[in-house]
Design a protein around this motif. Structure first.
Motif, PDB file in Angstrom:
ATOM      1  N   TRP A  87       1.060  -1.273  -0.132  1.00 56.11           N
ATOM      2  CA  TRP A  87      -0.101  -0.245   0.100  1.00 56.11           C
ATOM      3  C   TRP A  87       0.835   1.216  -0.117  1.00 56.11           C
ATOM      4  CZ3 TRP A  87      -3.818  -2.038   4.222  1.00 56.11           C
ATOM      5  CH2 TRP A  87      -4.640  -2.914   3.601  1.00 56.11           C
ATOM      6  N   GLY A  88       2.098   1.019   0.033  1.00 53.64           N
ATOM      7  CA  GLY A  88       3.049   2.231   0.137  1.00 53.64           C
ATOM      8  C   GLY A  88       3.242   2.857   1.480  1.00 53.64           C
ATOM      9  N   GLU A  89       2.764   2.307   2.460  1.00 56.62           N
ATOM     10  CA  GLU A  89       2.721   2.917   3.791  1.00 56.62           C
ATOM     11  C   GLU A  89       4.155   2.781   4.486  1.00 56.62           C
ATOM     12  OE1 GLU A  89      -0.286   1.124   5.919  1.00 56.62           O
ATOM     13  OE2 GLU A  89      -1.808   2.119   4.771  1.00 56.62           O
ATOM     14  N   VAL A  90       4.919   1.999   4.105  1.00 57.85           N
ATOM     15  CA  VAL A  90       6.373   1.908   4.556  1.00 57.85           C
ATOM     16  C   VAL A  90       7.400   1.376   3.473  1.00 57.85           C
ATOM     17  CG1 VAL A  90       5.511   0.964   6.851  1.00 57.85           C
ATOM     18  CG2 VAL A  90       5.979  -0.559   4.950  1.00 57.85           C
ATOM     19  N   THR A  91       8.458   1.899   3.538  1.00 58.40           N
ATOM     20  CA  THR A  91       9.623   1.891   2.426  1.00 58.40           C
ATOM     21  C   THR A  91      10.186   0.468   2.604  1.00 58.40           C
ATOM     22  OG1 THR A  91      11.158   2.808   3.842  1.00 58.40           O
ATOM     23  CG2 THR A  91      10.167   4.227   2.411  1.00 58.40           C
ATOM     24  N   GLU A 130       7.917   4.724 -11.537  1.00 57.75           N
ATOM     25  CA  GLU A 130       7.376   6.181 -11.716  1.00 57.75           C
ATOM     26  C   GLU A 130       6.769   6.650 -10.314  1.00 57.75           C
ATOM     27  OE1 GLU A 130       5.119   6.683 -15.328  1.00 57.75           O
ATOM     28  OE2 GLU A 130       6.857   6.477 -16.409  1.00 57.75           O
ATOM     29  N   GLY A 131       7.175   6.113  -9.212  1.00 56.04           N
ATOM     30  CA  GLY A 131       6.666   6.542  -8.083  1.00 56.04           C
ATOM     31  C   GLY A 131       5.475   5.387  -7.473  1.00 56.04           C
ATOM     32  N   ASP A 132       4.968   4.509  -8.304  1.00 53.62           N
ATOM     33  CA  ASP A 132       3.699   3.726  -8.123  1.00 53.62           C
ATOM     34  C   ASP A 132       4.368   2.295  -7.464  1.00 53.62           C
ATOM     35  OD1 ASP A 132       1.779   5.458  -8.616  1.00 53.62           O
ATOM     36  OD2 ASP A 132       1.762   4.999 -10.491  1.00 53.62           O
ATOM     37  N   ALA A 159      15.804  -4.464  -6.427  1.00 55.72           N
ATOM     38  CA  ALA A 159      14.446  -3.887  -6.801  1.00 55.72           C
ATOM     39  C   ALA A 159      14.428  -2.933  -8.026  1.00 55.72           C
ATOM     40  CB  ALA A 159      13.517  -3.611  -5.589  1.00 55.72           C
ATOM     41  N   ASP A 160      15.185  -2.011  -8.097  1.00 57.69           N
ATOM     42  CA  ASP A 160      15.317  -1.176  -9.174  1.00 57.69           C
ATOM     43  C   ASP A 160      15.672  -1.466 -10.248  1.00 57.69           C
ATOM     44  OD1 ASP A 160      14.805   1.032  -7.274  1.00 57.69           O
ATOM     45  OD2 ASP A 160      16.812   1.516  -7.025  1.00 57.69           O
ATOM     46  N   LEU A 161      16.446  -2.747 -10.339  1.00 60.84           N
ATOM     47  CA  LEU A 161      16.642  -3.544 -11.670  1.00 60.84           C
ATOM     48  C   LEU A 161      15.460  -4.513 -12.109  1.00 60.84           C
ATOM     49  CD1 LEU A 161      20.190  -4.897 -10.827  1.00 60.84           C
ATOM     50  CD2 LEU A 161      19.683  -2.981 -12.521  1.00 60.84           C
ATOM     51  N   LEU A 162      14.845  -5.031 -11.050  1.00 64.11           N
ATOM     52  CA  LEU A 162      13.515  -5.748 -11.419  1.00 64.11           C
ATOM     53  C   LEU A 162      12.553  -4.817 -12.025  1.00 64.11           C
ATOM     54  CD1 LEU A 162      13.916  -8.453  -8.791  1.00 64.11           C
ATOM     55  CD2 LEU A 162      14.968  -8.359 -10.908  1.00 64.11           C
ATOM     56  N   SER A 163      12.262  -3.840 -11.337  1.00 67.25           N
ATOM     57  CA  SER A 163      11.035  -3.219 -11.559  1.00 67.25           C
ATOM     58  C   SER A 163      10.632  -2.843 -12.856  1.00 67.25           C
ATOM     59  CB  SER A 163      10.874  -1.983 -10.664  1.00 67.25           C
ATOM     60  OG  SER A 163      10.701  -2.144  -9.260  1.00 67.25           O
ATOM     61  N   PRO A 164      11.508  -2.382 -13.821  1.00 65.46           N
ATOM     62  CA  PRO A 164      10.734  -1.877 -15.170  1.00 65.46           C
ATOM     63  C   PRO A 164      10.636  -3.091 -16.153  1.00 65.46           C
ATOM     64  CG  PRO A 164      13.044  -1.113 -14.460  1.00 65.46           C
ATOM     65  CD  PRO A 164      12.571  -1.639 -13.401  1.00 65.46           C
ATOM     66  N   TYR A 165      11.482  -4.146 -15.691  1.00 64.48           N
ATOM     67  CA  TYR A 165      11.393  -5.333 -16.464  1.00 64.48           C
ATOM     68  C   TYR A 165       9.951  -6.205 -16.128  1.00 64.48           C
ATOM     69  CZ  TYR A 165      13.000  -8.936 -19.446  1.00 64.48           C
ATOM     70  OH  TYR A 165      13.378  -9.805 -20.701  1.00 64.48           O
ATOM     71  N   PRO A 361      -9.356  16.630   0.588  1.00 68.39           N
ATOM     72  CA  PRO A 361      -8.287  16.098   0.247  1.00 68.39           C
ATOM     73  C   PRO A 361      -8.237  14.788  -0.344  1.00 68.39           C
ATOM     74  CG  PRO A 361      -8.321  16.016   2.602  1.00 68.39           C
ATOM     75  CD  PRO A 361      -9.547  16.677   1.886  1.00 68.39           C
ATOM     76  N   ARG A 362      -7.466  14.517  -1.504  1.00 65.56           N
ATOM     77  CA  ARG A 362      -7.351  13.094  -2.112  1.00 65.56           C
ATOM     78  C   ARG A 362      -5.924  12.615  -2.150  1.00 65.56           C
ATOM     79  NH1 ARG A 362     -11.096  13.477  -7.442  1.00 65.56           N
ATOM     80  NH2 ARG A 362     -12.903  13.823  -6.610  1.00 65.56           N
ATOM     81  N   ARG A 363      -5.647  11.439  -1.852  1.00 60.77           N
ATOM     82  CA  ARG A 363      -4.318  10.916  -1.895  1.00 60.77           C
ATOM     83  C   ARG A 363      -3.902  10.812  -3.326  1.00 60.77           C
ATOM     84  NH1 ARG A 363      -2.854   4.739  -0.698  1.00 60.77           N
ATOM     85  NH2 ARG A 363      -0.737   4.507  -1.097  1.00 60.77           N
ATOM     86  N   ARG A 364      -2.722  11.533  -3.491  1.00 61.78           N
ATOM     87  CA  ARG A 364      -2.117  11.518  -4.939  1.00 61.78           C
ATOM     88  C   ARG A 364      -1.025  10.745  -5.120  1.00 61.78           C
ATOM     89  NH1 ARG A 364      -1.332  17.795  -6.513  1.00 61.78           N
ATOM     90  NH2 ARG A 364      -0.425  16.941  -8.320  1.00 61.78           N
ATOM     91  N   ASN A 365      -1.151   9.901  -6.028  1.00 63.14           N
ATOM     92  CA  ASN A 365      -0.059   8.889  -6.514  1.00 63.14           C
ATOM     93  C   ASN A 365       0.935   9.264  -7.572  1.00 63.14           C
ATOM     94  OD1 ASN A 365       0.599   6.393  -4.949  1.00 63.14           O
ATOM     95  ND2 ASN A 365      -1.126   5.504  -5.496  1.00 63.14           N
ATOM     96  N   GLY A 366       2.120   9.464  -7.163  1.00 65.52           N
ATOM     97  CA  GLY A 366       3.004   9.992  -8.083  1.00 65.52           C
ATOM     98  C   GLY A 366       2.628  11.167  -9.016  1.00 65.52           C
ATOM     99  N   GLY A 367       1.943  12.191  -8.457  1.00 61.98           N
ATOM    100  CA  GLY A 367       1.622  13.463  -9.140  1.00 61.98           C
ATOM    101  C   GLY A 367       0.616  13.231 -10.242  1.00 61.98           C
TER     102      GLY A 367
END
Length: 416
Positions: A87-91, A130-132, A159-165, A361-367
């Motif tokens: 859910w993006g609540e923790v890193t 892209e932030g998601d 994870a940065d290497l795997l994510s786009p693929y 207010p709405r939660r904005r994901n990645g602008g």
């Protein structure tokens, strides 16, 4: 945690990227890179979970051990032991013993594999594009207290290497699934079995194209980087500036992957046309949300949008896509209407809902709103977002002037 020289670490990162090239499905991809990952983060169990479109469900792909996480897909994200990460609540999540960690053992959690396989030490980091958050990478060990924050840092790099693929694989899979569903419906309505055959052939050609792009382009670049790295291994000392070109090369590879992703994403739009693609996304977004939302698509353009250049069509589609997603996820709407009109030689589009409006207010994901504005500006379209009639709901508006539309059509013809 393993200690290794920066050059050895970089070599393993390159190995992961090289092994990904040419893999065309999730399970084979994670199994292909498992050994290289184990050199960086030793593990008894490795998996990636991918969030399905709509965000309500996810599917796990494992290696090392097979558990109920992958044998009973798809599963609700709300029941995942790592739901806060998805859910993006923790890193990140780091635990010395998942068997007694309350973060994993909450009511309704699907945590049985942790106990069945004695998965004690665990680290989890998000897969992001892209932030998601599109999923998570997880490593587990039978030992307690096996991992440290240094392992978390390494896991983020992996994870940065795997994510786009994996994002590209998910986009291709979703396009194929959506296209097949759409083709079956059209074949039933029109009695045209030939339509389903042609669609299957088109999807196969697209799948082969993606595979060749991933294999030929990415693998060639990574091979060159590997050779440069091999030359450096013969040096007794490697200064930081010698590694900088390799880092830039990796960034270029990742950029190439993003380009391949962008070319793959609008497949449904290209196959079915603009109006059908919008209708497909509208229906699927509401269906996947599980909410009772009425939808309406009003097209008064007589197919004019499909005569625009591909660049303009894709930009307009992405703006509508984001507006629909916002309405479904955040508006608490009972109805969403998409209206397409030809006005004064230009194209006018409205996405309206009867929800809570833009004041709250709405939660904005990645602008998301900023992305819509940017896309509109790049095609010389006017963008607006306002309250609906009597301040009820929200209306997102896009207007492509006749001048902007004509210039792009002219450019497209001159390049033909």
């Amino acid at each position: 945690m393993l200690k290794m020289a920066p050059t050895a670490l970089l070599d393993h990162y390159l190995g992961i990227s090289r092994l990904l090239a040419g893999q065309l499905e999730f399970r084979s991809a994670i199994r292909a890179v498992a050994k290289e990952i184990s050199h960086i983060i030793p593990h008894d169990h490795l998996d990636v979970c991918i969030i399905m479109h709509g965000g309500k469900y996810h599917t796990a792909y494992e290696t090392g051990l097979e558990t109920a996480w992958s044998t009973h897909p798809p599963a609700l994200v709300s029941g995942s032991p790592i739901r806060t990460l998805l859910w993006g609540e923790v890193t990140h999540i780091l635990t010395d013993d998942a068997c007694c960690d309350p973060r994993f053992n909450f009511e309704g959690a699907f945590v049985r594999p942790v106990f069945d396989q004695d998965l004690r030490s665990r680290i989890h980091v998000p897969l992001k594009v892209e932030g998601d958050v599109i999923g998570a990478l997880s490593c587990s060990s039978h030992k307690t207290a096996a991992y440290t924050m240094d392992d978390i840092a390494n896991a983020h790099s992996i994870a940065d290497l795997l994510s786009p693929y994996f994002f590209a694989l998910r986009a291709a899979e979703q396009a194929q699934r959506s296209a097949i569903v759409e083709a079956e419906a059209r074949a039933r309505e029109e009695g045209l079995r030939l339509g389903a055959l042609n669609l299957t052939e088109a999807l196969e050609r697209e799948r082969q194209r993606i595979g060749m792009d991933l294999h030929d382009q990415t693998l060639a670049d990574l091979t060159r980087l590997s050779r440069r790295l091999e030359r450096l291994t013969h040096e007794t000392e490697v200064p930081g500036e010698a590694l900088e070109p390799l880092a830039r090369g990796l960034q270029h590879c990742m950029q190439d992957l993003r380009q391949i992703i962008e070319e793959a994403k609008p497949s449904v739009l290209q196959l079915f046309g603009f109006v059908q693609a919008v209708e497909n996304h509208l229906d699927r977004s509401v269906r996947d949300s599980g909410l009772s939302i009425l939808t309406e698509l009003v097209d008064e353009t007589d197919g004019v949008i499909d005569s625009l250049s591909q660049t303009v069509c894709v930009a307009l589609f992405r703006i509508i896509q984001e507006a629909i997603n916002n309405a479904v996820r955040h508006a608490q709407a009972g109805q969403i209407t998409v209206r397409l009109r030809e006005v004064g030689g230009g194209i006018s589009i409205q996405v309206s809902d009867d929800g809570i409006g833009i004041e709250k207010p709405r939660r904005r994901n990645g602008g998301g709103i900023d992305n819509m504005k940017t896309r509109a500006r790049l095609i010389s379209a006017k963008f607006s977002i306002n309250a609906g009639h009597d301040s009820i709901g929200t209306v997102v508006g896009i207007h492509l002037p006749a001048a902007a539309r004509g210039r792009r059509v002219l450019n497209q013809r001159s390049n033909a």
